[in-house]
Design a protein around this motif. Sequence first.
Motif, PDB file in Angstrom:
ATOM      1  N   ASP A  49       0.801  -1.221   0.000  1.00  0.00           N
ATOM      2  CA  ASP A  49       0.000   0.000   0.000  1.00  0.00           C
ATOM      3  C   ASP A  49       0.836   1.276   0.000  1.00  0.00           C
ATOM      4  O   ASP A  49       0.306   2.381   0.131  1.00  0.00           O
ATOM      5  CB  ASP A  49      -0.967   0.018   1.196  1.00  0.00           C
ATOM      6  CG  ASP A  49      -0.250  -0.199   2.521  1.00  0.00           C
ATOM      7  OD1 ASP A  49       1.000  -0.209   2.535  1.00  0.00           O
ATOM      8  OD2 ASP A  49      -0.937  -0.351   3.541  1.00  0.00           O
ATOM      9  N   ASN A  50       2.162   1.118  -0.111  1.00  0.00           N
ATOM     10  CA  ASN A  50       3.072   2.272  -0.249  1.00  0.00           C
ATOM     11  C   ASN A  50       2.939   3.287   0.886  1.00  0.00           C
ATOM     12  O   ASN A  50       2.968   4.496   0.666  1.00  0.00           O
ATOM     13  CB  ASN A  50       2.830   2.983  -1.592  1.00  0.00           C
ATOM     14  CG  ASN A  50       3.188   2.115  -2.778  1.00  0.00           C
ATOM     15  OD1 ASN A  50       4.233   1.476  -2.796  1.00  0.00           O
ATOM     16  ND2 ASN A  50       2.309   2.087  -3.778  1.00  0.00           N
ATOM     17  N   ASP A  51       2.794   2.778   2.112  1.00  0.00           N
ATOM     18  CA  ASP A  51       2.695   3.688   3.253  1.00  0.00           C
ATOM     19  C   ASP A  51       4.016   3.813   4.013  1.00  0.00           C
ATOM     20  O   ASP A  51       4.085   4.449   5.057  1.00  0.00           O
ATOM     21  CB  ASP A  51       1.591   3.235   4.212  1.00  0.00           C
ATOM     22  CG  ASP A  51       1.862   1.842   4.809  1.00  0.00           C
ATOM     23  OD1 ASP A  51       2.852   1.204   4.404  1.00  0.00           O
ATOM     24  OD2 ASP A  51       1.072   1.420   5.671  1.00  0.00           O
ATOM     25  N   GLY A  52       5.067   3.178   3.486  1.00  0.00           N
ATOM     26  CA  GLY A  52       6.369   3.267   4.121  1.00  0.00           C
ATOM     27  C   GLY A  52       6.634   2.190   5.150  1.00  0.00           C
ATOM     28  O   GLY A  52       7.716   2.143   5.738  1.00  0.00           O
ATOM     29  N   VAL A  53       5.665   1.306   5.386  1.00  0.00           N
ATOM     30  CA  VAL A  53       5.816   0.218   6.349  1.00  0.00           C
ATOM     31  C   VAL A  53       5.768  -1.110   5.591  1.00  0.00           C
ATOM     32  O   VAL A  53       4.795  -1.379   4.885  1.00  0.00           O
ATOM     33  CB  VAL A  53       4.698   0.243   7.411  1.00  0.00           C
ATOM     34  CG1 VAL A  53       4.866  -0.904   8.408  1.00  0.00           C
ATOM     35  CG2 VAL A  53       4.715   1.574   8.146  1.00  0.00           C
ATOM     36  N   VAL A  68      -1.812   9.387   6.624  1.00  0.00           N
ATOM     37  CA  VAL A  68      -0.641   9.332   7.506  1.00  0.00           C
ATOM     38  C   VAL A  68      -0.770   8.139   8.440  1.00  0.00           C
ATOM     39  O   VAL A  68      -1.825   7.920   9.045  1.00  0.00           O
ATOM     40  CB  VAL A  68      -0.517  10.631   8.333  1.00  0.00           C
ATOM     41  CG1 VAL A  68       0.691  10.563   9.252  1.00  0.00           C
ATOM     42  CG2 VAL A  68      -0.396  11.831   7.410  1.00  0.00           C
ATOM     43  N   THR A  69       0.303   7.346   8.549  1.00  0.00           N
ATOM     44  CA  THR A  69       0.256   6.133   9.371  1.00  0.00           C
ATOM     45  C   THR A  69       1.313   6.170  10.478  1.00  0.00           C
ATOM     46  O   THR A  69       2.272   6.940  10.412  1.00  0.00           O
ATOM     47  CB  THR A  69       0.490   4.878   8.508  1.00  0.00           C
ATOM     48  OG1 THR A  69       1.803   4.954   7.912  1.00  0.00           O
ATOM     49  CG2 THR A  69      -0.546   4.783   7.401  1.00  0.00           C
ATOM     50  N   GLY A  73       1.838   0.937  10.418  1.00  0.00           N
ATOM     51  CA  GLY A  73       1.118   1.042   9.158  1.00  0.00           C
ATOM     52  C   GLY A  73      -0.350   1.381   9.291  1.00  0.00           C
ATOM     53  O   GLY A  73      -1.090   1.314   8.314  1.00  0.00           O
ATOM     54  N   CYS A  74      -0.789   1.772  10.488  1.00  0.00           N
ATOM     55  CA  CYS A  74      -2.201   2.100  10.700  1.00  0.00           C
ATOM     56  C   CYS A  74      -2.407   3.615  10.742  1.00  0.00           C
ATOM     57  O   CYS A  74      -1.522   4.351  11.190  1.00  0.00           O
ATOM     58  CB  CYS A  74      -2.699   1.476  12.004  1.00  0.00           C
ATOM     59  SG  CYS A  74      -2.722  -0.342  11.941  1.00  0.00           S
ATOM     60  N   PRO A  75      -3.576   4.091  10.272  1.00  0.00           N
ATOM     61  CA  PRO A  75      -3.836   5.541  10.266  1.00  0.00           C
ATOM     62  C   PRO A  75      -3.760   6.127  11.663  1.00  0.00           C
ATOM     63  O   PRO A  75      -4.224   5.525  12.628  1.00  0.00           O
ATOM     64  CB  PRO A  75      -5.265   5.624   9.709  1.00  0.00           C
ATOM     65  CG  PRO A  75      -5.436   4.367   8.927  1.00  0.00           C
ATOM     66  CD  PRO A  75      -4.670   3.307   9.671  1.00  0.00           C
TER      67      PRO A  75
END
Length: 232
Positions: A49-53, A68-69, A73-75
Motif C-alpha cells: 500500500d506504499n505507506d512506508g511500512v 498518515v500512518t 502502518g495504521c492511520p
Amino acid sequence: MRIKTHSTLLLLAASITLASCQSTPKNTIIDKQVYVLPKVLIEALADTDNDGVPDELDNCPNTPEGVVTDEYGCPVAVNLIGYLTMELRVFFERNSNELQTKYLIELEKVAEKMHSDPELVVVLSGHISEPEAVQIAVDIDGKMNQAKADKRLLGRERAQIIKNALIKRNIARDKIYTFDCADSMPIAPNDTEEGASMNQRIYGKALKADDFYTGSGHEQSLTYYKEFCQQF
C-alpha cells in the motif's frame, strides 16, 4: 698479491650493489592498496500500500493513498489537514461510550491547537454502527426499560464525553459544537465486525469559526451537519 687485491675489489663491489638494493630513494611514492568493503545488494521489502511500512510489519495492509500512518502502518487518529485545521477520530467498543485512554494524547493535541488560535472552534459528531442502531430499535419497540432506553442517546453521549474532556482542558463551551448523527453517516460497511467498529466513532474537527458558519468547504459546515445530524 694481485689475486688478493682482485678479491678485495670484488667484495667491495658486491657490498655496494647489495646496499643499493636495500635502500629506498628519497621522494619515492609507495602505492598502498585500500581495502574496500564489497557492496551487498539487499532486495527491498514489499510494501503493497506504499505507506512506508513493509507488509510483514503492516497491521493495516490496505491503507488508502495519502493517509498518515504510525510505525505499524495504521492511520493515526489526528491528522493536520492545514495550518488552521485539525481532525480527531475516536473509536468506541460496541454499545459503549467509554473513552479509551489511548485517545487522550489526541485530545491534548486538539486542545493545544485550540489554545493556539482564539478564532478556532471544534465540531464533534457522534456516530453509531448499524448493529447498534438495530439493537436500539428492538429495545425501543419491544419491552423497554430505562437502561435500554438510554441507548437511544449513544451517539450523543459519545460526543458529550469528548466535549467534557475538552472543557476540562480549558476549552470554552461556546467554542464546541456537538451533533448526534446516529447511523446516518457510515464510513465503512456494517456487514463485518471491523466495518461496524469503524462506524462506532467520534469525528471532530478544529477549524476557523467563519469557515464553519459560512459553509466554506460544504462537508465541514454547519449546514452540512444539520442535513444529517441533530445539534445539541
